[in-house]
Design a protein around this motif. Structure first.
Motif, PDB file in Angstrom:
ATOM      1  N   TYR A  30      -6.756  13.381   3.319  1.00  0.00           N
ATOM      2  CA  TYR A  30      -5.410  12.838   3.559  1.00  0.00           C
ATOM      3  C   TYR A  30      -4.367  13.955   3.442  1.00  0.00           C
ATOM      4  O   TYR A  30      -3.477  14.095   4.303  1.00  0.00           O
ATOM      5  CB  TYR A  30      -5.141  11.732   2.537  1.00  0.00           C
ATOM      6  CG  TYR A  30      -3.733  11.199   2.478  1.00  0.00           C
ATOM      7  CD1 TYR A  30      -3.095  10.675   3.606  1.00  0.00           C
ATOM      8  CD2 TYR A  30      -3.035  11.176   1.269  1.00  0.00           C
ATOM      9  CE1 TYR A  30      -1.802  10.167   3.528  1.00  0.00           C
ATOM     10  CE2 TYR A  30      -1.748  10.671   1.185  1.00  0.00           C
ATOM     11  CZ  TYR A  30      -1.134  10.176   2.311  1.00  0.00           C
ATOM     12  OH  TYR A  30       0.145   9.680   2.232  1.00  0.00           O
ATOM     13  N   LEU A  56       5.339  13.745   1.234  1.00  0.00           N
ATOM     14  CA  LEU A  56       4.074  13.025   1.020  1.00  0.00           C
ATOM     15  C   LEU A  56       2.941  13.965   0.612  1.00  0.00           C
ATOM     16  O   LEU A  56       2.133  13.632  -0.252  1.00  0.00           O
ATOM     17  CB  LEU A  56       3.683  12.244   2.277  1.00  0.00           C
ATOM     18  CG  LEU A  56       4.569  11.039   2.622  1.00  0.00           C
ATOM     19  CD1 LEU A  56       4.174  10.458   3.971  1.00  0.00           C
ATOM     20  CD2 LEU A  56       4.481   9.962   1.550  1.00  0.00           C
ATOM     21  N   ALA A  60       0.735  13.949  -2.750  1.00  0.00           N
ATOM     22  CA  ALA A  60      -0.734  13.872  -2.677  1.00  0.00           C
ATOM     23  C   ALA A  60      -1.358  15.007  -3.498  1.00  0.00           C
ATOM     24  O   ALA A  60      -2.365  14.811  -4.183  1.00  0.00           O
ATOM     25  CB  ALA A  60      -1.198  13.937  -1.225  1.00  0.00           C
ATOM     26  N   LYS A  63      -1.410  14.090  -7.068  1.00  0.00           N
ATOM     27  CA  LYS A  63      -2.413  13.054  -7.342  1.00  0.00           C
ATOM     28  C   LYS A  63      -3.834  13.629  -7.313  1.00  0.00           C
ATOM     29  O   LYS A  63      -4.684  13.233  -8.118  1.00  0.00           O
ATOM     30  CB  LYS A  63      -2.260  11.900  -6.355  1.00  0.00           C
ATOM     31  CG  LYS A  63      -1.008  11.063  -6.622  1.00  0.00           C
ATOM     32  CD  LYS A  63      -0.952   9.857  -5.721  1.00  0.00           C
ATOM     33  CE  LYS A  63       0.087   8.836  -6.184  1.00  0.00           C
ATOM     34  NZ  LYS A  63       1.470   9.312  -6.181  1.00  0.00           N
ATOM     35  N   LEU A 111      -4.032   5.887   4.406  1.00  0.00           N
ATOM     36  CA  LEU A 111      -3.735   5.169   3.166  1.00  0.00           C
ATOM     37  C   LEU A 111      -4.543   3.881   3.057  1.00  0.00           C
ATOM     38  O   LEU A 111      -4.948   3.485   1.955  1.00  0.00           O
ATOM     39  CB  LEU A 111      -2.229   4.871   3.068  1.00  0.00           C
ATOM     40  CG  LEU A 111      -1.349   6.093   2.781  1.00  0.00           C
ATOM     41  CD1 LEU A 111       0.128   5.700   2.806  1.00  0.00           C
ATOM     42  CD2 LEU A 111      -1.696   6.730   1.435  1.00  0.00           C
ATOM     43  N   LEU A 115      -6.675   3.058  -0.202  1.00  0.00           N
ATOM     44  CA  LEU A 115      -6.448   1.812  -0.950  1.00  0.00           C
ATOM     45  C   LEU A 115      -7.754   1.059  -1.186  1.00  0.00           C
ATOM     46  O   LEU A 115      -7.974   0.506  -2.269  1.00  0.00           O
ATOM     47  CB  LEU A 115      -5.439   0.924  -0.211  1.00  0.00           C
ATOM     48  CG  LEU A 115      -3.972   1.343  -0.368  1.00  0.00           C
ATOM     49  CD1 LEU A 115      -3.090   0.671   0.682  1.00  0.00           C
ATOM     50  CD2 LEU A 115      -3.455   1.003  -1.771  1.00  0.00           C
ATOM     51  N   GLU A 118      -9.550   2.862  -3.961  1.00  0.00           N
ATOM     52  CA  GLU A 118      -8.849   2.678  -5.236  1.00  0.00           C
ATOM     53  C   GLU A 118      -9.038   1.268  -5.795  1.00  0.00           C
ATOM     54  O   GLU A 118      -9.199   1.091  -7.002  1.00  0.00           O
ATOM     55  CB  GLU A 118      -7.355   2.973  -5.052  1.00  0.00           C
ATOM     56  CG  GLU A 118      -7.103   4.461  -4.866  1.00  0.00           C
ATOM     57  CD  GLU A 118      -5.789   4.762  -4.175  1.00  0.00           C
ATOM     58  OE1 GLU A 118      -5.033   3.802  -3.859  1.00  0.00           O
ATOM     59  OE2 GLU A 118      -5.512   5.946  -3.940  1.00  0.00           O
ATOM     60  N   PHE A 140      -1.301   4.252  -8.311  1.00  0.00           N
ATOM     61  CA  PHE A 140      -1.504   4.772  -6.950  1.00  0.00           C
ATOM     62  C   PHE A 140      -1.380   3.645  -5.923  1.00  0.00           C
ATOM     63  O   PHE A 140      -0.737   3.791  -4.887  1.00  0.00           O
ATOM     64  CB  PHE A 140      -2.909   5.397  -6.810  1.00  0.00           C
ATOM     65  CG  PHE A 140      -3.087   6.738  -7.480  1.00  0.00           C
ATOM     66  CD1 PHE A 140      -2.132   7.261  -8.328  1.00  0.00           C
ATOM     67  CD2 PHE A 140      -4.242   7.481  -7.253  1.00  0.00           C
ATOM     68  CE1 PHE A 140      -2.321   8.503  -8.955  1.00  0.00           C
ATOM     69  CE2 PHE A 140      -4.440   8.720  -7.857  1.00  0.00           C
ATOM     70  CZ  PHE A 140      -3.480   9.225  -8.712  1.00  0.00           C
ATOM     71  N   GLU A 143       2.255   2.459  -5.346  1.00  0.00           N
ATOM     72  CA  GLU A 143       3.036   3.440  -4.568  1.00  0.00           C
ATOM     73  C   GLU A 143       2.595   3.479  -3.106  1.00  0.00           C
ATOM     74  O   GLU A 143       3.415   3.542  -2.191  1.00  0.00           O
ATOM     75  CB  GLU A 143       2.847   4.845  -5.153  1.00  0.00           C
ATOM     76  CG  GLU A 143       3.619   5.085  -6.425  1.00  0.00           C
ATOM     77  CD  GLU A 143       3.403   6.524  -6.934  1.00  0.00           C
ATOM     78  OE1 GLU A 143       3.411   7.456  -6.108  1.00  0.00           O
ATOM     79  OE2 GLU A 143       3.220   6.690  -8.153  1.00  0.00           O
ATOM     80  N   GLN A 144       1.277   3.443  -2.899  1.00  0.00           N
ATOM     81  CA  GLN A 144       0.782   3.580  -1.527  1.00  0.00           C
ATOM     82  C   GLN A 144       1.048   2.330  -0.698  1.00  0.00           C
ATOM     83  O   GLN A 144       1.300   2.419   0.502  1.00  0.00           O
ATOM     84  CB  GLN A 144      -0.706   3.934  -1.542  1.00  0.00           C
ATOM     85  CG  GLN A 144      -0.911   5.371  -1.983  1.00  0.00           C
ATOM     86  CD  GLN A 144      -2.316   5.636  -2.461  1.00  0.00           C
ATOM     87  OE1 GLN A 144      -3.218   4.833  -2.251  1.00  0.00           O
ATOM     88  NE2 GLN A 144      -2.512   6.754  -3.105  1.00  0.00           N
ATOM     89  N   GLU A 145       0.987   1.163  -1.345  1.00  0.00           N
ATOM     90  CA  GLU A 145       1.328  -0.060  -0.612  1.00  0.00           C
ATOM     91  C   GLU A 145       2.779   0.016  -0.139  1.00  0.00           C
ATOM     92  O   GLU A 145       3.100  -0.397   0.973  1.00  0.00           O
ATOM     93  CB  GLU A 145       1.130  -1.291  -1.507  1.00  0.00           C
ATOM     94  CG  GLU A 145      -0.341  -1.658  -1.689  1.00  0.00           C
ATOM     95  CD  GLU A 145      -0.562  -2.785  -2.675  1.00  0.00           C
ATOM     96  OE1 GLU A 145      -1.673  -3.312  -2.718  1.00  0.00           O
ATOM     97  OE2 GLU A 145       0.381  -3.132  -3.428  1.00  0.00           O
ATOM     98  N   THR A 147       4.464   2.774   0.491  1.00  0.00           N
ATOM     99  CA  THR A 147       4.517   3.756   1.588  1.00  0.00           C
ATOM    100  C   THR A 147       4.027   3.133   2.897  1.00  0.00           C
ATOM    101  O   THR A 147       4.624   3.352   3.964  1.00  0.00           O
ATOM    102  CB  THR A 147       3.683   5.011   1.245  1.00  0.00           C
ATOM    103  OG1 THR A 147       4.161   5.540   0.010  1.00  0.00           O
ATOM    104  CG2 THR A 147       3.792   6.078   2.319  1.00  0.00           C
TER     105      THR A 147
END
Ligand SMILES: [Fe+2]
Length: 159
Positions: A30, A56, A60, A63, A111, A115, A118, A140, A143-145, A147
């Motif tokens: 990613y 972004l 990343a 993370k 993402l 997800l 994760e 995570f 935040e990603q949802e 984004t």
């Protein structure tokens, strides 16, 4: 059941570390996707998107380090070669993408895969009573949802 030095089930922790290595590998893919679109983006949205993609990939990058250090905390070794990352790849690889919509779609699709991984780790962490890994996954995911929502809003799509 054997417990390790941080009081977690040894067997379940090994499995979790393995899953986290899968997440680490896919996060690196990613990250590399984001570098590619940061460099190659063209068009009237260049100035906005070039900066957004940098934001972004910087996130990343942080993370990736958190995941690797969690793996070490759990007593395992983080994957660090491109060879291993490619083998574990679930995130789509975007190559030479310069069109804004394709770039944003690549982020959404990447993402979506992260997800899935994760959520599966979150569930396994709950089963192993591993609050540290679970709370990292929760953060995570949240935040990603968000984004994904913003990227889809940009695309003019609904969630
Ligand atoms: Fe740059």
């Amino acid at each position: 059941m054997t417990l390790n030095s941080i009081g977690l089930d040894t067997k379940k922790t090994e499995e979790l570390a393995n899953d986290l290595n899968g997440l680490l590998a896919n996060f690196q893919l990613y990250y590399q996707n984001l570098r590619g679109i940061h460099w190659n983006i063209k068009g009237r949205g260049f100035f906005d998107l070039h900066v957004k993609f940098e934001e972004l990939y910087t996130d990343a990058n942080v993370k990736v380090d958190e995941i690797a250090e969690r793996i070490l905390t759990l007593g395992a070794t983080p994957l660090h070669t491109f060879e291993d990352y490619t083998k574990a790849g679930k995130v789509p690889v975007g190559k030479n993408i310069s069109k804004d919509e394709k770039a944003v779609e690549l982020i959404v699709n990447s993402l979506s895969e992260l997800l899935k991984i994760e959520r599966s780790i979150l569930s396994a962490a709950g089963d192993a009573n591993d609050e540290g890994t679970g709370s990292m996954m929760s953060d995570f995911i949240t935040e990603q949802e968000k984004t994904v929502w913003m990227m889809k809003a940009w695309l003019g799509e609904t969630v």
